[in-house]
Design an enzyme around this catalytic site. Sequence first.
Site, PDB file in Angstrom:
ATOM      1  N   CYS A 278      -2.798 -56.045   5.055  1.00 47.65           N
ATOM      2  CA  CYS A 278      -4.015 -56.833   5.302  1.00 47.65           C
ATOM      3  C   CYS A 278      -3.750 -58.074   6.148  1.00 47.65           C
ATOM      4  O   CYS A 278      -4.457 -58.339   7.131  1.00 47.65           O
ATOM      5  CB  CYS A 278      -4.695 -57.202   3.984  1.00 47.65           C
ATOM      6  SG  CYS A 278      -3.750 -58.310   2.908  1.00 47.65           S
ATOM      7  N   HIS A 326      -5.489 -60.893  -0.805  1.00 48.94           N
ATOM      8  CA  HIS A 326      -6.077 -59.984   0.180  1.00 48.94           C
ATOM      9  C   HIS A 326      -6.876 -60.797   1.193  1.00 48.94           C
ATOM     10  O   HIS A 326      -7.393 -61.876   0.886  1.00 48.94           O
ATOM     11  CB  HIS A 326      -6.988 -58.952  -0.502  1.00 48.94           C
ATOM     12  CG  HIS A 326      -7.428 -57.856   0.425  1.00 48.94           C
ATOM     13  ND1 HIS A 326      -6.549 -56.934   0.947  1.00 48.94           N
ATOM     14  CD2 HIS A 326      -8.653 -57.547   0.945  1.00 48.94           C
ATOM     15  CE1 HIS A 326      -7.210 -56.094   1.732  1.00 48.94           C
ATOM     16  NE2 HIS A 326      -8.482 -56.454   1.752  1.00 48.94           N
ATOM     17  N   HIS A 338     -10.789 -54.716   7.599  1.00 41.49           N
ATOM     18  CA  HIS A 338      -9.581 -55.016   6.816  1.00 41.49           C
ATOM     19  C   HIS A 338      -8.740 -53.773   6.601  1.00 41.49           C
ATOM     20  O   HIS A 338      -9.194 -52.635   6.802  1.00 41.49           O
ATOM     21  CB  HIS A 338      -9.960 -55.644   5.464  1.00 41.49           C
ATOM     22  CG  HIS A 338     -10.562 -54.678   4.483  1.00 41.49           C
ATOM     23  ND1 HIS A 338     -10.290 -54.724   3.131  1.00 41.49           N
ATOM     24  CD2 HIS A 338     -11.427 -53.633   4.647  1.00 41.49           C
ATOM     25  CE1 HIS A 338     -10.963 -53.775   2.498  1.00 41.49           C
ATOM     26  NE2 HIS A 338     -11.656 -53.101   3.391  1.00 41.49           N
TER      27      HIS A 338
END
Length: 365
Positions: A278, A326, A338
């Site tokens: 990510c 994240h 993402h």
Amino acid sequence: MARGRRGLISVAVTVVCAVTVLAAPGTAFAAAGAPQPTPDPAPSASAPPTAGSDKELEAVREELDRLYREAASATDAYNAAEEKAKEQSAQLVALAKKIAEGKEKLADLKDRAGAAARAQYRSGGLPPEARLVLSDDPGEFLDGTGRVLQGERATQHLIEETRRTQQDLEQYSADASAQWKKLEANRKAKAAARKKVEKQIAAAEKLESELEKEEKERLAELERAAARKAQNDWLDTGVLDGADGEATTAGEQAVKYATAQIGKPYEWGAEGPGSYDCSGLTSQAWASAGRVIPRTSQEQWKQLRRVDVTDMRPGDLVIYFDDASHVGLYIGDGTIVHAPRPGRDITLAGAGSMPILGVVRPDAG
């Protein structure tokens, strides 16, 4: 809605439709005027899931979320240790160069001192002051006085420079030793983080492998339903009402880069070009725009300027979960791009489909 901003999102949505959307952002697409994703097929009437099986699968979904989140946190720790190890290795190389240069300088100073000693020996072993006193020539005496003073200053300078060089070498050696210890500590931290990542991912994959095909399909439905509900609840708060932040030129480039990676696989610790985790995706997206940002989502949260969710604009980074484990790149209209987790590909998702910790802005324009 600005034309440029709408264009970015239209391109991104078109790409995603071509590679199959894994996590639709719900009503955000309607706001963007883009085609709606194909609705999820209804469960087969011939084999309707029971309440009990849904409850069990929901427990499985929550356990998978936990395992993958822990893997994400460990991935951040691994990436952080990797970055520190790179920095410390570079510092060690620089220190080694300084030590080598210092040794060469010290050897040169010793040669010069030796040459001075040999010259004194050839003159009979008398220091310049003694030879001056023994001189019968007044002119030579006066000229010699200046040379003695110059010689004394040169000798003093040589001694002082030698002392400083020796001190520098000692300090460089001490710094190198300290950096080596830090490097070894970070290598151990990196190895421990790698072990934890692999352990959590293996546990999650084992849990998924034990499910029947129908259970996996139903689990995927539950995941999508949970994401849609979270996104719709988030939008219903009015958080985006009146939001019309314009992307900067750099922000547009970051969005363009990130959306071009859609369909590529998630891989922990990866920074492209074939796969990303990510924060690898977000850091490389901004690197393409000429802006170097921290490698990990946790450091992106710590170091980059924070902005209110209601003021976010395309190119901003949305940080998720309490531990900032994240991150996604906002492309506008309630949507992020993402790299979700192991086993998934880079995709679009609703910005509110996961618990938002906050928003940070890589550029100040």
